[in-house]
Design a protein around this motif. Structure first.
Motif, PDB file in Angstrom:
ATOM      1  N   LYS A   2      -5.374 -19.008   8.213  1.00 60.63           N
ATOM      2  CA  LYS A   2      -4.624 -19.547   7.175  1.00 60.63           C
ATOM      3  C   LYS A   2      -5.801 -19.501   5.775  1.00 60.63           C
ATOM      4  N   PHE A   3      -5.519 -19.827   4.518  1.00 62.33           N
ATOM      5  CA  PHE A   3      -6.490 -19.751   3.454  1.00 62.33           C
ATOM      6  C   PHE A   3      -7.669 -20.810   3.988  1.00 62.33           C
ATOM      7  N   SER A   4      -7.205 -22.012   4.312  1.00 56.74           N
ATOM      8  CA  SER A   4      -8.181 -23.109   4.596  1.00 56.74           C
ATOM      9  C   SER A   4      -9.318 -22.714   5.533  1.00 56.74           C
ATOM     10  N   GLY A  20       1.787 -19.783  -4.281  1.00 51.79           N
ATOM     11  CA  GLY A  20       2.964 -19.479  -3.260  1.00 51.79           C
ATOM     12  C   GLY A  20       2.414 -18.568  -2.063  1.00 51.79           C
ATOM     13  N   TYR A  21       1.044 -18.312  -1.989  1.00 48.62           N
ATOM     14  CA  TYR A  21       0.605 -17.567  -0.988  1.00 48.62           C
ATOM     15  C   TYR A  21       0.542 -18.392   0.421  1.00 48.62           C
ATOM     16  N   LYS A  22       1.127 -17.888   1.348  1.00 51.32           N
ATOM     17  CA  LYS A  22       1.049 -18.482   2.773  1.00 51.32           C
ATOM     18  C   LYS A  22      -0.025 -18.189   3.609  1.00 51.32           C
ATOM     19  N   GLU A  23      -0.370 -16.836   3.427  1.00 49.87           N
ATOM     20  CA  GLU A  23      -1.836 -16.612   4.595  1.00 49.87           C
ATOM     21  C   GLU A  23      -2.450 -15.466   3.842  1.00 49.87           C
ATOM     22  N   PRO A  24      -3.818 -15.513   3.752  1.00 46.81           N
ATOM     23  CA  PRO A  24      -4.497 -14.550   3.283  1.00 46.81           C
ATOM     24  C   PRO A  24      -3.865 -12.824   4.006  1.00 46.81           C
ATOM     25  N   THR A  25      -4.254 -12.039   2.963  1.00 49.33           N
ATOM     26  CA  THR A  25      -4.096 -10.435   3.495  1.00 49.33           C
ATOM     27  C   THR A  25      -5.293 -10.172   4.128  1.00 49.33           C
ATOM     28  N   PRO A  26      -5.426  -8.805   4.800  1.00 52.45           N
ATOM     29  CA  PRO A  26      -6.497  -8.605   5.880  1.00 52.45           C
ATOM     30  C   PRO A  26      -7.928  -8.519   4.964  1.00 52.45           C
ATOM     31  N   ILE A  27      -7.654  -8.003   3.585  1.00 51.32           N
ATOM     32  CA  ILE A  27      -8.786  -7.566   2.880  1.00 51.32           C
ATOM     33  C   ILE A  27      -9.432  -9.195   2.635  1.00 51.32           C
ATOM     34  N   GLN A  28      -8.521 -10.186   2.190  1.00 49.65           N
ATOM     35  CA  GLN A  28      -8.847 -11.244   2.020  1.00 49.65           C
ATOM     36  C   GLN A  28      -9.666 -12.086   3.290  1.00 49.65           C
ATOM     37  N   GLN A  29      -9.023 -11.942   4.122  1.00 46.94           N
ATOM     38  CA  GLN A  29      -9.490 -12.470   5.550  1.00 46.94           C
ATOM     39  C   GLN A  29     -10.869 -11.809   5.840  1.00 46.94           C
ATOM     40  N   GLN A  46      -6.956  -0.368  -1.361  1.00 45.29           N
ATOM     41  CA  GLN A  46      -6.241  -0.002  -2.498  1.00 45.29           C
ATOM     42  C   GLN A  46      -5.480  -1.164  -3.308  1.00 45.29           C
ATOM     43  N   THR A  47      -4.914  -1.202  -4.559  1.00 47.25           N
ATOM     44  CA  THR A  47      -4.012  -2.112  -5.135  1.00 47.25           C
ATOM     45  C   THR A  47      -2.839  -2.341  -4.028  1.00 47.25           C
ATOM     46  N   GLY A  48      -2.422  -3.639  -4.419  1.00 48.05           N
ATOM     47  CA  GLY A  48      -1.391  -3.999  -3.608  1.00 48.05           C
ATOM     48  C   GLY A  48      -1.638  -4.754  -2.246  1.00 48.05           C
ATOM     49  N   THR A  49      -3.143  -4.611  -1.985  1.00 46.45           N
ATOM     50  CA  THR A  49      -3.433  -5.322  -0.822  1.00 46.45           C
ATOM     51  C   THR A  49      -4.003  -6.751  -0.966  1.00 46.45           C
ATOM     52  N   GLY A  50      -4.138  -7.125  -2.285  1.00 47.72           N
ATOM     53  CA  GLY A  50      -4.398  -8.494  -2.680  1.00 47.72           C
ATOM     54  C   GLY A  50      -5.865  -8.530  -2.712  1.00 47.72           C
ATOM     55  N   LYS A  51      -6.497  -7.415  -3.398  1.00 48.30           N
ATOM     56  CA  LYS A  51      -8.075  -7.169  -3.342  1.00 48.30           C
ATOM     57  C   LYS A  51      -8.361  -7.933  -4.575  1.00 48.30           C
ATOM     58  N   THR A  52      -7.519  -8.227  -5.402  1.00 47.05           N
ATOM     59  CA  THR A  52      -7.988  -9.073  -6.907  1.00 47.05           C
ATOM     60  C   THR A  52      -8.356 -10.345  -6.296  1.00 47.05           C
ATOM     61  N   ALA A  53      -7.473 -11.002  -5.418  1.00 44.85           N
ATOM     62  CA  ALA A  53      -7.690 -12.417  -5.171  1.00 44.85           C
ATOM     63  C   ALA A  53      -8.861 -12.511  -4.109  1.00 44.85           C
ATOM     64  N   LEU A 306      -2.041  -2.239 -11.786  1.00 45.83           N
ATOM     65  CA  LEU A 306      -1.081  -3.106 -12.717  1.00 45.83           C
ATOM     66  C   LEU A 306      -0.346  -4.010 -11.343  1.00 45.83           C
ATOM     67  N   ASP A 307      -0.071  -4.909 -12.012  1.00 46.27           N
ATOM     68  CA  ASP A 307       0.625  -5.765 -10.991  1.00 46.27           C
ATOM     69  C   ASP A 307       2.131  -5.686 -11.218  1.00 46.27           C
ATOM     70  N   LEU A 308       2.809  -5.108 -10.552  1.00 46.88           N
ATOM     71  CA  LEU A 308       4.244  -4.940 -10.730  1.00 46.88           C
ATOM     72  C   LEU A 308       4.791  -5.084  -9.466  1.00 46.88           C
ATOM     73  N   GLY A 334       6.412  -0.930  -1.999  1.00 43.22           N
ATOM     74  CA  GLY A 334       6.027  -1.260  -0.742  1.00 43.22           C
ATOM     75  C   GLY A 334       4.897  -2.236  -0.780  1.00 43.22           C
ATOM     76  N   ARG A 335       4.833  -3.032  -1.712  1.00 47.25           N
ATOM     77  CA  ARG A 335       3.779  -4.055  -1.951  1.00 47.25           C
ATOM     78  C   ARG A 335       4.235  -5.415  -1.299  1.00 47.25           C
ATOM     79  N   ALA A 336       2.844  -6.317  -0.828  1.00 48.67           N
ATOM     80  CA  ALA A 336       3.338  -7.673  -0.407  1.00 48.67           C
ATOM     81  C   ALA A 336       4.306  -7.747   0.279  1.00 48.67           C
TER      82      ALA A 336
HETATM   83  P1  AMP Z   1      -3.558  -6.737  -5.739  1.00 57.76           P
HETATM   84  O1  AMP Z   1      -3.961  -5.753  -4.652  1.00 57.76           O
HETATM   85  O2  AMP Z   1      -4.931  -7.557  -6.192  1.00 57.76           O
HETATM   86  O3  AMP Z   1      -3.326  -5.785  -6.771  1.00 57.76           O
HETATM   87  O4  AMP Z   1      -2.522  -7.586  -5.395  1.00 57.76           O
HETATM   88  C1  AMP Z   1      -0.975  -7.208  -5.118  1.00 57.76           C
HETATM   89  C2  AMP Z   1      -0.220  -8.338  -5.297  1.00 57.76           C
HETATM   90  O5  AMP Z   1      -0.236  -9.034  -4.107  1.00 57.76           O
HETATM   91  C3  AMP Z   1      -0.353  -9.234  -6.133  1.00 57.76           C
HETATM   92  O6  AMP Z   1       1.203  -9.431  -6.928  1.00 57.76           O
HETATM   93  C4  AMP Z   1      -0.728 -10.590  -5.938  1.00 57.76           C
HETATM   94  O7  AMP Z   1       0.035 -11.737  -6.599  1.00 57.76           O
HETATM   95  C5  AMP Z   1      -0.218 -10.457  -4.328  1.00 57.76           C
HETATM   96  N1  AMP Z   1      -1.007 -11.208  -3.511  1.00 57.76           N
HETATM   97  C6  AMP Z   1      -2.342 -11.414  -3.286  1.00 57.76           C
HETATM   98  N2  AMP Z   1      -2.594 -11.859  -2.346  1.00 57.76           N
HETATM   99  C7  AMP Z   1      -1.648 -12.172  -1.619  1.00 57.76           C
HETATM  100  C8  AMP Z   1      -1.304 -13.279  -0.375  1.00 57.76           C
HETATM  101  N3  AMP Z   1      -2.203 -13.666   0.126  1.00 57.76           N
HETATM  102  N4  AMP Z   1      -0.046 -13.278  -0.141  1.00 57.76           N
HETATM  103  C9  AMP Z   1       1.126 -12.928  -0.825  1.00 57.76           C
HETATM  104  N5  AMP Z   1       0.798 -12.101  -1.823  1.00 57.76           N
HETATM  105  C10 AMP Z   1      -0.589 -11.872  -2.400  1.00 57.76           C
END
Ligand code: AMP
Length: 476
Positions: A2-4, A20-29, A46-53, A306-308, A334-336
């Motif tokens: 969990k994020f917590s 609205g994110y339920k759980e952290p992505t692998p890169i976030q973890q 790469q982009t799409g993995t949630g690396k910005t967060a 780009l976040d699309l 094929g993102r998220a």
């Molecule tokens: P990024 O790789 O940073 O470009 O993020 C790609 C997309 O994933 C963006 O639309 C984010 O809003 C979304 N995202 C980031 N973290 C999560 C997460 N934990 N759960 C679901 N979506 C996420």
């Protein structure tokens, strides 16, 4: 997980829940706990993995304590493109909404005066593209000695775009005691070298691009010849259930041509490339995001960051020259967790580039043969020339006539060289003689090929006087 579980503070967790994110992505973890421990982090994602967060969330936590001084940002994020910089800014706004953080965006195409005003008040987060940043640094309008966290996002893209010398100049102005976070989709040797230069004992966190590309994206190639490419693409788009698609070209020129062609065939289309003004780029992106246009023809600059999230298809009108670009391009779909489809048009000239891509993703890309058309014959290798019978042709031997011509040419050149040396010698002697005249109070002065009766007359030539005569005036 969990994020917590990641060690983020209550305010940040609340903001994440709001998004609205339920759980952290692998890169976030992997990255968030390391960043919170204040380690340098090298993120391969790469982009799409949630690396910005993955980097903005812990940064917001770290920045919760402390205040920025005028002109001295507390963190610096360098991004290769304006669009990516704007998206990072949006993340800070969303995730940092329960914390009071000031932020400035330094990107080309935006008013410099406005950006400087914000900076002069002091900012916690500075997000910039390298060109604009260098500009301000060199004018002394910004001081980087208070930067505690330095982020280099999409370092491999920076490399492609020739930004590394600028990045190095900027990094040289940062304090040695800082935390550095570097993100890149691929681990090229140049990126490794950068990491070594900028970071101290970095922890490496990695999300395998080949895995993430293969998991949620179905990819195909379609064989074609050069002339038939546009028609093949139109047929493909018409037969696929395309909600919206990004279509990538290798050159900006082709983006324009393809855009015009689609418009002529009444597709809902827009174009995006790096030469467009910022206002037009933002407007185009918004239209695409809002579903006002279905197809976005673009260059690779538009591929990154780009976040699309809702792109259903990616079409590669050209096979990218760098295999990493393929990963980035198809990373638009094929993102998220969603599935996407990617197609690539392949001509006989593209087999080498295709082989590199297949090697990188670790599998052969299936052909969608019902759309394929006959290919052109393969192009001849540049290093070999062939005769009519297909045999290699040796370079021609010079004939005696040709040899004589070359000899004559050589001796003419030598004669010319000797003549100009003689002329230069004469000029020098004339100059010496004039100087002697002057020294002994003489009135008649000579210049090479020109006799002038008095220095006053020479002055009368004014600005249009030949250069060698100007020297003469200086003597008088
Ligand atoms: P990024 O790789 O940073 O470009 O993020 C790609 C997309 O994933 C963006 O639309 C984010 O809003 C979304 N995202 C980031 N973290 C999560 C997460 N934990 N759960 C679901 N979506 C996420």
């Amino acid at each position: 997980m969990k994020f917590s579980d990641l060690g983020l503070n209550e305010n940040t967790l609340k903001a994440v829940a709001d998004v609205g994110y339920k759980e952290p992505t692998p890169i976030q973890q992997k990255a968030i706990p390391e960043i919170l421990k204040r380690n340098d982090v090298m993120g391969i994602a790469q982009t799409g993995t949630g690396k910005t967060a993955a980097f903005t969330l812990p940064m917001i936590d770290i920045l919760a304590n402390g205040r920025a001084k005028a002109l001295m940002p507390r963190t610096l994020i360098l991004s290769p493109t304006r669009e990516l910089a704007m998206q990072i800014a949006e993340c800070f706004q969303n995730y940092g909404k329960y914390q009071k953080l000031s932020m400035a965006l330094l990107i080309g195409g935006e008013s410099m005066i406005e950006q400087q005003k914000i900076l002069s008040r002091g900012v916690d987060v500075l997000i910039a593209t390298p060109g604009r940043m260098i500009d301000l640094c060199e004018r002394g309008r910004i001081l980087l000695r208070d930067v505690q966290i330095f982020v280099l996002d999409e370092a491999d893209r920076m490399l492609d775009m020739g930004f590394i010398p600028d990045v190095e100049k900027i990094a040289a102005k940062l304090p040695a005691m800082r935390q550095t976070l570097l993100f890149s989709a691929t681990m090229l040797p140049e990126i490794k070298a950068l990491a070594k230069k900028f970071m101290k004992f970095p922890v490496e966190v990695r999300v395998d691009p080949a895995m993430s590309a293969a998991d949620t994206v179905e990819h195909f190639i379609v064989k074609t010849n050069e002339r038939g490419k546009r028609e093949v693409l139109r047929n493909l788009i018409r037969s696929e259930n395309v909600q919206n698609a990004m279509i990538f070209c290798n050159r900006k020129k082709d983006v324009d041509i393809l855009f015009k062609s689609f418009t002529k065939h009444r597709f809902s289309v827009a174009a995006l490339h790096g030469d467009m003004a910022q206002g037009a780029r933002t407007e185009t992106l918004n239209d695409f995001r809002d579903g006002k246009v279905q197809l976005l023809v673009c260059s690779d600059v538009a591929a990154r960051g780009l976040d699309l999230p809702d792109v259903s298809h990616v079409f590669n009108f050209d096979v990218p020259v760098n295999p990493e670009d393929y990963i980035h391009r198809i990373g638009r779909t094929g993102r998220a967790g969603k599935t996407g489809r990617a197609f690539m048009l392949v001509t006989s000239a593209d087999f080498k580039a295709l082989a590199l891509i297949e090697k990188m993703i670790g599998k052969k890309i299936e052909e969608m043969s019902r759309f394929s058309i006959e290919m052109d014959p393969p192009p001849e290798p540049k290093s070999r020339r062939h005769g009519k019978n297909g045999k290699q042709v040796r370079p021609e031997k010079p004939t005696p006539e040709k040899k004589g011509k070359e000899k004559r040419k050589k001796s003419e050149m030598a004669a010319k060289k000797a003549a100009s040396a003689q002329e230069a010698k004469e000029k020098k002697e004339v100059k010496k003689e004039n100087f002697r005249h002057k020294k002994h109070g003489g009135h008649i002065r000579k210049t090479a090929g020109v006799s002038v009766s008095d220095a006053v007359e020479i002055k009368a030539f004014g600005k249009t006087m030949p250069a060698f005569m100007m020297n003469e005036v200086k003597l008088s």
